[in-house]
Write a protein that holds these residues in place. Structure first.
Motif, PDB file in Angstrom:
ATOM      1  N   ASP A 169      -2.270 -13.497 -10.701  1.00 37.83           N
ATOM      2  CA  ASP A 169      -0.903 -13.193 -10.101  1.00 37.83           C
ATOM      3  C   ASP A 169      -1.211 -12.287  -9.142  1.00 37.83           C
ATOM      4  N   LEU A 171      -2.331 -12.515  -5.800  1.00 37.32           N
ATOM      5  CA  LEU A 171      -2.019 -13.049  -4.447  1.00 37.32           C
ATOM      6  C   LEU A 171      -0.388 -13.456  -4.415  1.00 37.32           C
ATOM      7  N   ARG A 172       0.090 -13.669  -5.445  1.00 34.23           N
ATOM      8  CA  ARG A 172       1.645 -13.937  -5.718  1.00 34.23           C
ATOM      9  C   ARG A 172       2.352 -12.737  -5.505  1.00 34.23           C
ATOM     10  N   VAL A 174       1.383 -10.065  -3.947  1.00 41.11           N
ATOM     11  CA  VAL A 174       0.959  -9.568  -2.544  1.00 41.11           C
ATOM     12  C   VAL A 174       1.912 -10.192  -1.747  1.00 41.11           C
ATOM     13  N   GLU A 175       2.177 -11.455  -1.918  1.00 50.16           N
ATOM     14  CA  GLU A 175       2.884 -12.322  -0.852  1.00 50.16           C
ATOM     15  C   GLU A 175       4.547 -12.014  -1.234  1.00 50.16           C
ATOM     16  N   PHE A 176       4.965 -11.824  -2.429  1.00 50.37           N
ATOM     17  CA  PHE A 176       6.268 -11.345  -2.729  1.00 50.37           C
ATOM     18  C   PHE A 176       6.421 -10.044  -2.115  1.00 50.37           C
ATOM     19  N   SER A 177       5.700  -9.039  -2.177  1.00 48.44           N
ATOM     20  CA  SER A 177       5.878  -7.776  -1.749  1.00 48.44           C
ATOM     21  C   SER A 177       5.793  -7.592  -0.175  1.00 48.44           C
ATOM     22  N   ARG A 178       4.857  -8.611   0.611  1.00 48.95           N
ATOM     23  CA  ARG A 178       5.066  -8.827   1.948  1.00 48.95           C
ATOM     24  C   ARG A 178       6.243  -9.472   2.370  1.00 48.95           C
ATOM     25  N   ASP A 179       6.677 -10.366   1.657  1.00 50.27           N
ATOM     26  CA  ASP A 179       7.771 -11.135   2.186  1.00 50.27           C
ATOM     27  C   ASP A 179       8.839 -10.338   2.120  1.00 50.27           C
ATOM     28  N   ASN A 180       9.253  -9.469   1.115  1.00 49.45           N
ATOM     29  CA  ASN A 180      10.244  -8.761   0.918  1.00 49.45           C
ATOM     30  C   ASN A 180      10.183  -7.337   1.486  1.00 49.45           C
TER      31      ASN A 180
END
Length: 193
Positions: A169, A171-172, A174-180
């Motif tokens: 989980d 990378l997911r 990290v991506e969720f955090s970066r996107d938001n």
């Protein structure tokens, strides 16, 4: 000014407002039942506020409210209002599992809360439920976006990564955090069981 054993100034204070929690995360509260602190032994909001004022007078600049899960303590916004009014306090933060955050976000913001740290160990609802034993990921996500909508900032997400359970989980998250626009911190797993 308060200093630690290495003569560094103490500027941060964590205040646990309850030992109770609505989750039973495997890394934090692995048992189903606990012997809780007697309610008569838990500090009142007036006592917490008095102590916080004394600590701010000694150089503390930041206060973080924790638990257990601090949002299970009734009327927590009243304590936030007392603390946010302390002259000289620069930062007031809440660390939460986020499950009750959506329903309490408006009152907490109005009371003077500035930012939040939210625990979210997986974005997979089944894994999240497995790790928390009682948690509903949709409620936590609702809480995260509620505080974002109310302008609390920065929002920091904390994730405990357990080998064989949720390491895929990372990378997911990290991506969720970066996107938001959230900060993400990965916390070292420590077995308390």
């Amino acid at each position: 000014m308060l200093v630690d054993a290495l003569k560094r100034p103490i500027k941060d204070l964590r205040i646990s407002v309850t030992d109770r929690c609505n989750f039973r995360c495997s890394y934090c509260m692995p048992l189903d039942e606990y012997e809780w602190i007697n309610k008569k032994e838990i500090l009142t909001f007036e006592e917490v506020s008095r102590l916080a004022t004394l600590f701010v007078g000694l150089g503390v600049e930041k206060i973080r409210l924790t638990g257990g899960e601090p949002l299970v303590r009734q009327n927590l916004d009243k304590l936030v209002a007392k603390l946010s009014a302390i002259d000289g306090l620069k930062d007031l933060c809440l660390t939460t599992n986020g499950a009750l955050l959506a329903e309490k976000a408006a009152a907490l913001k109005a009371a003077g809360l500035r930012r939040v740290n939210i625990s979210v160990d997986s974005l997979d609802p089944e894994k999240f439920k497995q790790m928390t034993k009682r948690g509903d990921l949709s409620k936590v996500l609702e809480g995260i976006f509620a505080v974002k909508d109310y302008g609390l900032s920065p929002i920091k997400l904390n994730a405990v990564i357990e080998r064989g359970l949720n390491e895929d989980d990372v990378l997911r998250l990290v991506e969720f955090s970066r996107d938001n626009g959230f900060a993400i911190r990965f916390i070292e797993y420590m077995d308390v069981g």
